[in-house]
Design a protein around this motif. Structure first.
Motif, PDB file in Angstrom:
ATOM      1  N   UNK A 142      10.266   3.148   4.051  1.00 35.49           N
ATOM      2  CA  UNK A 142      10.376   2.940   2.609  1.00 35.49           C
ATOM      3  C   UNK A 142       9.602   3.998   1.822  1.00 35.49           C
ATOM      4  N   UNK A 143       8.767   4.762   2.508  1.00 30.37           N
ATOM      5  CA  UNK A 143       7.973   5.801   1.855  1.00 30.37           C
ATOM      6  C   UNK A 143       8.603   7.163   2.141  1.00 30.37           C
ATOM      7  N   UNK A 144       8.641   8.065   1.163  1.00 25.94           N
ATOM      8  CA  UNK A 144       9.342   9.342   1.372  1.00 25.94           C
ATOM      9  C   UNK A 144       8.560  10.390   2.142  1.00 25.94           C
ATOM     10  N   UNK A 145       7.249  10.176   2.376  1.00 24.29           N
ATOM     11  CA  UNK A 145       6.461  11.266   2.967  1.00 24.29           C
ATOM     12  C   UNK A 145       5.406  10.722   3.927  1.00 24.29           C
ATOM     13  N   UNK A 146       5.859  10.067   4.997  1.00 27.58           N
ATOM     14  CA  UNK A 146       4.946   9.650   6.065  1.00 27.58           C
ATOM     15  C   UNK A 146       4.820  10.821   7.025  1.00 27.58           C
ATOM     16  N   UNK A 147       3.636  11.412   7.084  1.00 30.09           N
ATOM     17  CA  UNK A 147       3.440  12.670   7.810  1.00 30.09           C
ATOM     18  C   UNK A 147       3.207  12.479   9.315  1.00 30.09           C
TER      19      UNK A 147
ATOM     20  N   UNK B 150       0.830  -1.214   0.000  1.00 26.75           N
ATOM     21  CA  UNK B 150       0.000   0.000   0.000  1.00 26.75           C
ATOM     22  C   UNK B 150       0.862   1.260   0.000  1.00 26.75           C
ATOM     23  N   UNK B 151       2.014   1.204   0.634  1.00 18.28           N
ATOM     24  CA  UNK B 151       2.921   2.352   0.612  1.00 18.28           C
ATOM     25  C   UNK B 151       3.571   2.509  -0.762  1.00 18.28           C
ATOM     26  N   UNK B 152       3.970   1.398  -1.363  1.00 19.31           N
ATOM     27  CA  UNK B 152       4.652   1.458  -2.651  1.00 19.31           C
ATOM     28  C   UNK B 152       3.742   2.031  -3.727  1.00 19.31           C
ATOM     29  N   UNK B 153       2.474   1.646  -3.723  1.00 19.81           N
ATOM     30  CA  UNK B 153       1.576   2.123  -4.762  1.00 19.81           C
ATOM     31  C   UNK B 153       1.146   3.576  -4.543  1.00 19.81           C
ATOM     32  N   UNK B 154       1.463   4.133  -3.355  1.00 21.77           N
ATOM     33  CA  UNK B 154       1.137   5.535  -3.056  1.00 21.77           C
ATOM     34  C   UNK B 154       2.417   6.353  -2.883  1.00 21.77           C
ATOM     35  N   UNK B 155       3.425   6.031  -3.681  1.00 25.77           N
ATOM     36  CA  UNK B 155       4.743   6.646  -3.518  1.00 25.77           C
ATOM     37  C   UNK B 155       4.691   8.158  -3.690  1.00 25.77           C
ATOM     38  N   UNK B 156       3.758   8.656  -4.490  1.00 24.30           N
ATOM     39  CA  UNK B 156       3.685  10.100  -4.759  1.00 24.30           C
ATOM     40  C   UNK B 156       2.645  10.811  -3.896  1.00 24.30           C
ATOM     41  N   UNK B 157       2.120  10.137  -2.889  1.00 20.47           N
ATOM     42  CA  UNK B 157       1.109  10.725  -2.011  1.00 20.47           C
ATOM     43  C   UNK B 157       1.678  10.891  -0.608  1.00 20.47           C
ATOM     44  N   UNK B 158       1.175  11.869   0.114  1.00 21.90           N
ATOM     45  CA  UNK B 158       1.495  11.973   1.540  1.00 21.90           C
ATOM     46  C   UNK B 158       0.716  10.894   2.288  1.00 21.90           C
ATOM     47  N   UNK B 159       1.322  10.318   3.322  1.00 23.04           N
ATOM     48  CA  UNK B 159       0.729   9.195   4.052  1.00 23.04           C
ATOM     49  C   UNK B 159       0.552   9.538   5.525  1.00 23.04           C
ATOM     50  N   UNK B 160      -0.607   9.218   6.047  1.00 20.44           N
ATOM     51  CA  UNK B 160      -0.894   9.309   7.483  1.00 20.44           C
ATOM     52  C   UNK B 160      -1.381   7.936   7.928  1.00 20.44           C
TER      53      UNK B 160
ATOM     54  N   UNK C 236       2.959  -1.742  24.317  1.00 22.57           N
ATOM     55  CA  UNK C 236       3.046  -1.002  23.061  1.00 22.57           C
ATOM     56  C   UNK C 236       3.001  -1.986  21.890  1.00 22.57           C
ATOM     57  N   UNK C 237       3.130  -1.478  20.672  1.00 22.08           N
ATOM     58  CA  UNK C 237       3.182  -2.334  19.498  1.00 22.08           C
ATOM     59  C   UNK C 237       4.452  -3.173  19.522  1.00 22.08           C
ATOM     60  N   UNK C 238       4.300  -4.496  19.465  1.00 20.95           N
ATOM     61  CA  UNK C 238       5.446  -5.388  19.422  1.00 20.95           C
ATOM     62  C   UNK C 238       6.141  -5.291  18.062  1.00 20.95           C
ATOM     63  N   UNK C 239       7.438  -5.552  18.040  1.00 21.95           N
ATOM     64  CA  UNK C 239       8.233  -5.507  16.812  1.00 21.95           C
ATOM     65  C   UNK C 239       8.001  -4.200  16.060  1.00 21.95           C
ATOM     66  N   UNK C 240       8.015  -3.117  16.810  1.00 24.74           N
ATOM     67  CA  UNK C 240       7.774  -1.818  16.176  1.00 24.74           C
ATOM     68  C   UNK C 240       8.880  -1.445  15.194  1.00 24.74           C
ATOM     69  N   UNK C 241      10.070  -2.010  15.359  1.00 26.51           N
ATOM     70  CA  UNK C 241      11.147  -1.683  14.424  1.00 26.51           C
ATOM     71  C   UNK C 241      10.822  -2.155  13.014  1.00 26.51           C
ATOM     72  N   UNK C 242      10.194  -3.332  12.899  1.00 32.01           N
ATOM     73  CA  UNK C 242       9.802  -3.797  11.569  1.00 32.01           C
ATOM     74  C   UNK C 242       8.765  -2.860  10.961  1.00 32.01           C
ATOM     75  N   UNK C 243       7.786  -2.445  11.761  1.00 31.76           N
ATOM     76  CA  UNK C 243       6.783  -1.492  11.314  1.00 31.76           C
ATOM     77  C   UNK C 243       7.437  -0.198  10.842  1.00 31.76           C
ATOM     78  N   UNK C 244       8.380   0.325  11.626  1.00 33.19           N
ATOM     79  CA  UNK C 244       9.052   1.572  11.271  1.00 33.19           C
ATOM     80  C   UNK C 244       9.938   1.394  10.034  1.00 33.19           C
ATOM     81  N   UNK C 245      10.589   0.221   9.907  1.00 31.98           N
ATOM     82  CA  UNK C 245      11.378  -0.052   8.700  1.00 31.98           C
ATOM     83  C   UNK C 245      10.505   0.064   7.453  1.00 31.98           C
ATOM     84  N   UNK C 246       9.288  -0.477   7.545  1.00 28.52           N
ATOM     85  CA  UNK C 246       8.376  -0.437   6.394  1.00 28.52           C
ATOM     86  C   UNK C 246       7.958   1.006   6.109  1.00 28.52           C
ATOM     87  N   UNK C 247       7.613   1.760   7.148  1.00 30.28           N
ATOM     88  CA  UNK C 247       7.226   3.153   6.937  1.00 30.28           C
ATOM     89  C   UNK C 247       8.354   3.954   6.304  1.00 30.28           C
TER      90      UNK C 247
END
Length: 277
Positions: A180-185, A139-149, A167-178
């Motif tokens: 990959x997108x240039x504009x997570x707001x 979902x992030x890859x297909x929205x590469x040109x959009x701002x993400x929230x 808290x969210x377990x394995x948050x580092x994997x979640x953050x690694x994925x985020x």
């Protein structure tokens, strides 16, 4: 400009019951009225989990009846107090995506809002399944040109408070994925019943108090005359209003209940539920 509302931590119980001394159904009715009156121009509303306090279908039936009065399109996901099977039995299996979770994407006004289901029944901490990681990457890859929230129930980093173990377990994997997108707001969460804001690995996040009781910051250096050192308050009842355009993303915390008195510890350590008089 994109505008949407986020509610969280409804903690509904069956008809005739209170949750920790609070009438959570009445609080939900009040916040729906407040949103309709003050933010009826919003694009949509997200419910960020803990819809029910114990996951009973009767609680979800109350939720369905009350939110029918909301005048905005609604996207709901689950928290640690919820039970997915009970929710889906009432609302329909089509509410879940291909991962079997209540994940959603909302594309509007140049933004992609991603709503994630971080619940794992019976466990306070959050989790994203491997299938959800793959779904999120796509979902992030297909929205590469959009701002993400991103909106989810659980907070994604430690706050140095007594609730850091849920808290969210394995948050580092979640953050690694985020990353990959240039504009997570922004990453918006509920769960902790208090306001926080900051960045984690360069990604902005915030939490808001929600519809239930509020918890004071219980930093490691703080102690008090409460069981476990956790002061709880009746309010404020609070929701988030997100405003975003091409330049910025702003999150307002709006109170629909300002009452802020200390709640009796006995409401949490003896009889957390009671009948309405």
């Amino acid at each position: 400009m994109l505008k949407f509302v986020v509610l969280a931590d409804l903690h509904l119980v069956p008809e005739g019951e209170l949750c920790h001394g609070l009438d959570t159904a009445d609080r939900l009715r009040r916040v729906i009225d407040h949103v309709n009156e003050h933010h009826g121009d919003a694009d949509f509303c997200v419910i960020a989990g803990d819809i029910a306090d114990r996951g009973e279908q009767a609680a979800y039936e109350r939720f369905k009846k009350i939110v029918a009065k909301l005048r905005l399109p609604l996207y709901a996901t689950l928290g640690n107090h919820d039970r997915g099977p009970a929710y889906l039995e009432l609302f329909g299996a089509e509410c879940a995506d291909e991962t079997g979770c209540l994940d959603h994407i909302v594309d509007v006004k140049g933004h992609r809002v991603i709503v994630l289901d971080s619940s794992q029944p019976g466990v306070g901490a959050g989790v994203l399944q491997p299938e959800q990681h793959d779904w999120l990457r796509a979902r992030l890859a297909e929205a590469h040109d959009m701002a993400v929230i991103v909106v989810l129930h659980h907070n994604v980093t430690q706050f140095h408070v007594q609730t850091d173990f849920i808290i969210l377990e394995d948050s580092d994997t979640f953050l690694d994925i985020l990353k990959t997108h240039p504009d997570v707001r922004q990453v918006v969460s509920g769960h902790v019943h208090m306001n926080t804001s900051g960045t984690v690995r360069g990604i902005p996040f915030c939490t808001f108090a929600g519809n239930h009781y509020t918890i004071a910051p219980t930093l490691a250096s703080r102690s008090g005359p409460f069981p476990g050192g956790v002061p709880r308050y009746e309010g404020p009842g609070q929701y988030a209003v997100v405003l975003a355009d091409s330049r910025s993303t702003v999150v307002h915390f709006e109170n629909f209940i300002d009452r802020h008195i200390v709640m009796a510890p006995e409401l949490f350590w003896k009889k957390p539920l009671s009948k309405i008089p």
